[in-house]
Design a protein around this motif. Structure first.
Motif, mmCIF file in Angstrom:
data_model
loop_
_atom_site.group_PDB
_atom_site.id
_atom_site.type_symbol
_atom_site.label_atom_id
_atom_site.label_comp_id
_atom_site.label_asym_id
_atom_site.label_seq_id
_atom_site.Cartn_x
_atom_site.Cartn_y
_atom_site.Cartn_z
ATOM 1 N N LEU A 213 0.808 -1.218 0.000
ATOM 2 C CA LEU A 213 0.000 0.000 0.000
ATOM 3 C C LEU A 213 0.846 1.275 0.000
ATOM 4 C CD1 LEU A 213 -2.686 -1.109 2.606
ATOM 5 C CD2 LEU A 213 -2.808 -1.237 0.110
ATOM 6 N N GLU A 214 2.166 1.141 -0.175
ATOM 7 C CA GLU A 214 3.029 2.309 -0.114
ATOM 8 C C GLU A 214 2.798 3.286 -1.261
ATOM 9 O OE1 GLU A 214 4.943 -0.893 2.256
ATOM 10 O OE2 GLU A 214 4.072 -0.775 0.243
ATOM 11 N N LYS A 215 2.150 2.842 -2.341
ATOM 12 C CA LYS A 215 1.933 3.709 -3.498
ATOM 13 C C LYS A 215 0.596 4.446 -3.468
ATOM 14 C CE LYS A 215 4.995 1.127 -6.578
ATOM 15 N NZ LYS A 215 5.118 0.406 -7.869
ATOM 16 N N LEU A 216 -0.147 4.323 -2.377
ATOM 17 C CA LEU A 216 -1.401 5.074 -2.269
ATOM 18 C C LEU A 216 -1.149 6.572 -2.367
ATOM 19 C CD1 LEU A 216 -3.187 3.168 0.639
ATOM 20 C CD2 LEU A 216 -3.873 3.193 -1.771
ATOM 21 N N ARG A 217 -2.115 7.282 -2.954
ATOM 22 C CA ARG A 217 -2.045 8.732 -3.055
ATOM 23 C C ARG A 217 -3.175 9.365 -2.247
ATOM 24 N NH1 ARG A 217 -2.841 8.845 -9.364
ATOM 25 N NH2 ARG A 217 -4.501 7.514 -8.561
ATOM 26 N N VAL A 218 -2.935 10.561 -1.769
ATOM 27 C CA VAL A 218 -4.001 11.332 -1.146
ATOM 28 C C VAL A 218 -5.106 11.537 -2.183
ATOM 29 C CG1 VAL A 218 -4.630 13.528 -0.093
ATOM 30 C CG2 VAL A 218 -2.379 12.508 0.376
ATOM 31 N N GLY A 219 -6.340 11.242 -1.808
ATOM 32 C CA GLY A 219 -7.470 11.397 -2.717
ATOM 33 C C GLY A 219 -7.823 10.165 -3.505
ATOM 34 N N ASP A 220 -7.029 9.073 -3.387
ATOM 35 C CA ASP A 220 -7.367 7.848 -4.109
ATOM 36 C C ASP A 220 -8.685 7.264 -3.618
ATOM 37 O OD1 ASP A 220 -5.277 7.669 -5.893
ATOM 38 O OD2 ASP A 220 -4.124 6.208 -4.723
ATOM 39 N N VAL A 221 -9.525 6.843 -4.550
ATOM 40 C CA VAL A 221 -10.736 6.091 -4.223
ATOM 41 C C VAL A 221 -10.347 4.622 -4.163
ATOM 42 C CG1 VAL A 221 -13.072 5.479 -4.964
ATOM 43 C CG2 VAL A 221 -12.211 7.810 -5.310
ATOM 44 N N VAL A 222 -10.648 3.965 -3.039
ATOM 45 C CA VAL A 222 -10.185 2.599 -2.812
ATOM 46 C C VAL A 222 -11.350 1.710 -2.393
ATOM 47 C CG1 VAL A 222 -7.870 3.379 -2.172
ATOM 48 C CG2 VAL A 222 -9.593 3.043 -0.387
ATOM 49 N N ALA A 223 -11.165 0.392 -2.600
ATOM 50 C CA ALA A 223 -12.151 -0.610 -2.185
ATOM 51 C C ALA A 223 -11.603 -1.376 -0.991
ATOM 52 C CB ALA A 223 -12.455 -1.566 -3.329
ATOM 53 N N LEU A 224 -12.347 -1.423 0.102
ATOM 54 C CA LEU A 224 -11.952 -2.092 1.336
ATOM 55 C C LEU A 224 -12.694 -3.422 1.426
ATOM 56 C CD1 LEU A 224 -12.224 0.955 3.774
ATOM 57 C CD2 LEU A 224 -10.288 0.302 2.332
ATOM 58 N N ALA A 225 -11.948 -4.513 1.304
ATOM 59 C CA ALA A 225 -12.569 -5.848 1.293
ATOM 60 C C ALA A 225 -13.088 -6.228 2.667
ATOM 61 C CB ALA A 225 -11.556 -6.882 0.814
ATOM 62 N N ASP A 226 -14.242 -6.879 2.703
ATOM 63 C CA ASP A 226 -14.824 -7.443 3.927
ATOM 64 C C ASP A 226 -15.035 -6.384 5.005
ATOM 65 O OD1 ASP A 226 -14.924 -10.053 2.855
ATOM 66 O OD2 ASP A 226 -12.828 -10.394 3.388
ATOM 67 N N GLN A 227 -15.372 -5.179 4.595
ATOM 68 C CA GLN A 227 -15.633 -4.097 5.536
ATOM 69 C C GLN A 227 -17.064 -3.604 5.379
ATOM 70 O OE1 GLN A 227 -13.541 -2.376 8.053
ATOM 71 N NE2 GLN A 227 -12.846 -4.489 7.801
ATOM 72 N N ASP A 228 -17.783 -3.608 6.487
ATOM 73 C CA ASP A 228 -19.161 -3.117 6.542
ATOM 74 C C ASP A 228 -19.155 -1.798 7.303
ATOM 75 O OD1 ASP A 228 -21.844 -2.620 6.787
ATOM 76 O OD2 ASP A 228 -22.319 -4.482 7.857
ATOM 77 N N HIS A 229 -19.332 -0.703 6.592
ATOM 78 C CA HIS A 229 -19.340 0.627 7.208
ATOM 79 C C HIS A 229 -20.717 1.272 7.138
ATOM 80 C CE1 HIS A 229 -14.700 1.388 6.796
ATOM 81 N NE2 HIS A 229 -14.991 0.195 7.321
ATOM 82 N N ARG A 230 -21.753 0.470 6.986
ATOM 83 C CA ARG A 230 -23.089 1.051 6.870
ATOM 84 C C ARG A 230 -23.526 1.736 8.157
ATOM 85 N NH1 ARG A 230 -26.676 -3.823 5.696
ATOM 86 N NH2 ARG A 230 -25.273 -4.607 7.330
ATOM 87 N N TYR A 231 -23.306 1.097 9.292
ATOM 88 C CA TYR A 231 -23.791 1.623 10.573
ATOM 89 C C TYR A 231 -22.697 1.570 11.626
ATOM 90 C CZ TYR A 231 -27.884 0.485 7.847
ATOM 91 O OH TYR A 231 -28.778 0.377 6.822
ATOM 92 N N GLY A 232 -21.499 1.856 11.233
ATOM 93 C CA GLY A 232 -20.313 1.738 12.054
ATOM 94 C C GLY A 232 -19.198 1.236 11.159
ATOM 95 N N ARG A 233 -18.126 0.716 11.753
ATOM 96 C CA ARG A 233 -17.037 0.157 10.954
ATOM 97 C C ARG A 233 -16.613 -1.184 11.555
ATOM 98 N NH1 ARG A 233 -14.109 5.206 11.868
ATOM 99 N NH2 ARG A 233 -14.716 6.750 10.302
ATOM 100 N N GLY A 234 -16.691 -2.229 10.747
ATOM 101 C CA GLY A 234 -16.296 -3.533 11.250
ATOM 102 C C GLY A 234 -16.080 -4.539 10.139
ATOM 103 N N TYR A 235 -15.490 -5.673 10.518
ATOM 104 C CA TYR A 235 -15.214 -6.768 9.588
ATOM 105 C C TYR A 235 -16.472 -7.579 9.362
ATOM 106 C CZ TYR A 235 -13.347 -11.265 7.990
ATOM 107 O OH TYR A 235 -13.097 -12.429 7.294
ATOM 108 N N ARG A 236 -16.859 -7.732 8.109
ATOM 109 C CA ARG A 236 -17.993 -8.588 7.762
ATOM 110 C C ARG A 236 -17.707 -9.225 6.400
ATOM 111 N NH1 ARG A 236 -24.002 -8.338 9.137
ATOM 112 N NH2 ARG A 236 -23.335 -6.696 10.556
ATOM 113 N N PRO A 237 -17.405 -10.527 6.379
ATOM 114 C CA PRO A 237 -17.114 -11.190 5.108
ATOM 115 C C PRO A 237 -18.248 -10.996 4.107
ATOM 116 C CG PRO A 237 -16.563 -12.623 6.945
ATOM 117 C CD PRO A 237 -17.299 -11.457 7.521
ATOM 118 N N GLY A 238 -17.874 -10.765 2.856
ATOM 119 C CA GLY A 238 -18.873 -10.601 1.811
ATOM 120 C C GLY A 238 -19.394 -9.192 1.662
ATOM 121 N N TYR A 239 -18.847 -8.246 2.432
ATOM 122 C CA TYR A 239 -19.234 -6.842 2.299
ATOM 123 C C TYR A 239 -18.072 -6.044 1.730
ATOM 124 C CZ TYR A 239 -23.889 -6.940 4.274
ATOM 125 O OH TYR A 239 -25.230 -7.166 4.454
#
Length: 289
Positions: A213-239
């Motif tokens: 992840l060292e090549k990330l840039r400020v402002g990059d749009v990224v996809a976070l695997a297995d993360q459910d941030h709908r009503y908080g932030r936590g690990y949820r497989p398949g989200y």
């Protein structure tokens, strides 16, 4: 993004704040992941020379906040600034030499983080008053009821490529895909406050800490695997959560460049497209450099 929304039903509010100074106390040292003590700048103030499209890592910094760090001195008003501002909202300087210059919100951290184009950025200093036209909380993608919009202005949704595909999925362009094991500090917090730090981007330290992840840039749009941030932030497989990198370089273990949450829902509701130009700088301040 070509997707139907309820943007016409949203309201806008003018919020106020100021560029907050960096803070410290006499216990200045922190300790990095390999035991090295450090004292480095990062949070607060007006950080020059780092804005959307620039590398997020590689600086002599900790918890780097690009651009202007905004808050309100009244605690309750500051919570409104945190919760109601959304990525892409316009921010106008209301005092000082840069008065009248306009930038945009790029995310949340301990402060609301805002990016300004040069030469305006070099004229902004701590204590300068700002106004924020806050709109976006309550935004919904009406064709995608399983996807929850977080901290995202209608203007940003309209500017992003992709949209509703014939198969019903939401096409999202991302500059990077982040594995679940990279998720660090920020898990368990509500997703309208601060952001999620990513581990595995400790440039120049132990190779076994790297997750690419060292090549990330400020402002990059990224996809976070297995993360459910709908009503908080936590690990949820398949989200899946779509975020934008709003903070940069960290040395503190378990921390790193951090994405603010934008969209979250079942992974099957999304269709990801790898796109190196998926960065806020593609839509604000003159393009990706």
């Amino acid at each position: 993004m070509k997707a139907e929304t309820n943007a016409a039903s949203l309201i806008s509010q003018v919020l106020t704040g100021e560029v907050w100074p960096p803070l410290a106390d006499r216990h200045g040292y922190r300790v990095g992941p390999d035991g090295q003590p450090f004292v480095l700048p990062g949070m607060g103030g007006m950080t020059l020379g780092v804005r959307c499209g620039d590398p997020a890592t590689g600086y002599a910094s900790d918890h780097l906040e690009p651009g202007a760090s905004i808050r309100h001195r009244d605690p309750a008003a500051n919570m409104a600034v945190q919760f109601l501002t959304c990525v892409g909202n316009a921010v106008t300087v209301a005092s000082g030499p840069a008065s009248g210059e306009t930038g945009h919100v790029i995310g949340q951290h301990a402060y609301v983080l805002t990016c300004f184009a040069e030469p305006a950025a070099s004229l902004i200093t701590t204590g300068d008053a700002v106004t924020i036209v806050a709109t976006g909380q309550g935004l919904r993608l009406t064709e995608h009821p399983d996807i929850v919009v977080k901290n995202c202005s209608p203007g940003l949704i309209a500017a992003m490529p992709g949209g509703t595909r014939p198969d019903g999925r939401l096409e999202c362009h991302v500059a990077a895909r982040v594995p679940a094991e990279a998720i660090g500090a920020g898990v368990g917090m509500i997703s309208e406050y601060a952001n999620t730090d990513l581990m595995g981007a400790y440039a120049g330290l132990s190779d076994d800490l790297s997750l690419g992840l060292e090549k990330l840039r400020v402002g990059d749009v990224v996809a976070l695997a297995d993360q459910d941030h709908r009503y908080g932030r936590g690990y949820r497989p398949g989200y899946l959560t779509i975020g934008v990198i709003s903070t940069g370089q960290c040395l503190l273990f378990g921390h790193g460049p951090g994405p603010s949450s934008l969209l979250s829902g079942p992974a099957e509701a999304f269709a990801l497209v790898d796109d190196s130009t998926a960065n806020l700088a593609s839509w604000y301040h003159g393009g990706v450099r």
